[in-house]
Design an enzyme around this catalytic site. Structure first.
Site, PDB file in Angstrom:
ATOM      1  N   ASN A  80     -11.391 -22.560   5.450  1.00 36.51           N
ATOM      2  CA  ASN A  80     -10.472 -23.211   6.372  1.00 36.51           C
ATOM      3  C   ASN A  80     -10.634 -22.584   7.752  1.00 36.51           C
ATOM      4  OD1 ASN A  80      -8.600 -25.496   5.850  1.00 36.51           O
ATOM      5  ND2 ASN A  80      -8.257 -24.368   3.930  1.00 36.51           N
ATOM      6  N   ASP A  84      -3.989 -22.023   5.193  1.00 34.42           N
ATOM      7  CA  ASP A  84      -4.786 -23.244   5.306  1.00 34.42           C
ATOM      8  C   ASP A  84      -5.450 -23.254   6.682  1.00 34.42           C
ATOM      9  OD1 ASP A  84      -5.638 -26.063   5.216  1.00 34.42           O
ATOM     10  OD2 ASP A  84      -4.290 -26.244   3.518  1.00 34.42           O
TER      11      ASP A  84
END
Length: 292
Positions: free
Chosen positions: A148, A197
């Site tokens: 990510n 994330d």
């Protein structure tokens, strides 16, 4: 410091991701990876648009020559919103059919950085890439199951990369030629706080990260100190982007992927696009100009 995010579009994304403010369009663009959609939101008019994608779009970033560069399972594609067409730019990892492209950023030089990941989220087959001037993606390291980020700090000297399942945000030294070195741990996320994330940067060089399963987004100072938390009424916060005319509105994508029937009933806004004000603006967005 704690703030609460508010919904601006109950789009119901299965896996909302990749929000980016496109200045030339004065609109926020984002994807629904598992829903295979690309979305556009104009906060001034409230206009909402969407396009079907032929694969799972991890990101859609503006290209200097018009249109967008979209990362899907088989590689990089050019997307033209005018007619909804897609065309292949470069294949990525053709020998790994279980992988897909996930998240990306454009650096100060117009270079595209992106990560791949195992779509089954079990094998450490993900990698960080940089698109070279010859249009060929180059592997840059960062091996993990789910990549990510990446994100680049304001002066272009640090690249942040996330190993989501290990719950670690790494920082690399980034040189003028696009080389990476001196990887270090920037921040770790406790298991009770979810998984890190997507990451993004603000004008002070602080790192914002969405917490999947953590009901929040966080802001970290350049030294890794947690300085701000924004709470959400949904569990899966994926990424923050800064927009509006002064870049002082933060938009955040979320996901309903993996939520049980009971959890969905308790989180009716899961998958919505959210927004909240910020005191420090984001960075002006860049367009992909190298290698396309």
């Amino acid at each position: 410091m704690t703030t609460m995010a508010e919904p601006v579009w109950e789009v119901g994304a299965e896996l909302g991701e990749g929000p980016v403010w496109v200045a030339r369009d004065r609109a926020l663009w984002f994807t629904d990876i598992k829903g295979r959609r690309i979305h556009r939101f104009d906060p001034a008019s409230g206009e909402r648009s969407g396009w079907d994608a032929p694969g799972m779009p991890g990101f859609a970033l503006p290209a200097a020559r018009g249109g967008f560069v979209v990362g899907m399972a088989d590689g990089l594609h050019r997307f033209d919103p005018a007619d909804g067409s897609f065309g292949m730019l470069a294949a990525v990892e053709p020998d790994l059919p279980g992988n897909r492209l996930n998240d990306a950023v454009v650096d100060r030089a117009g270079r595209l950085w992106f990560g791949t990941m195992d779509n089954g989220e079990t094998d450490a087959s993900g990698m960080l890439y940089r698109l070279q001037a010859d249009g060929v993606p180059r592997a840059m390291g960062g091996e993990c199951v789910i990549t990510n980020g990446p994100a680049v700090n304001p002066d272009g000297t640090i690249l942040y990369h996330v190993d989501t399942l290990a719950r670690v945000i790494y920082a690399f030294a980034l040189d003028a030629d696009g080389g990476l070195s001196d990887r270090r741990v920037f921040a770790t996320i406790d298991p009770v706080d979810g998984h890190p994330d997507g990451v993004s940067m603000d004008a002070e060089g602080h790192v914002w990260v969405g917490l999947y399963g953590g009901w929040s987004a966080r802001r970290y100072a350049p030294d890794g100190t947690l300085v701000e938390t924004v709470r959400f009424p949904v569990a899966n916060v994926t990424k923050v982007a800064f927009g509006g005319p002064d870049l002082r509105t933060a938009f955040a994508t979320t996901a309903k992927q993996g939520l049980s029937t009971e959890a969905l009933a308790a989180q009716p806004l899961a998958g919505a696009l959210f927004a909240f004000p910020v005191a420090v603006p984001g960075l002006e967005g860049r367009e992909v100009s190298v290698g396309i």
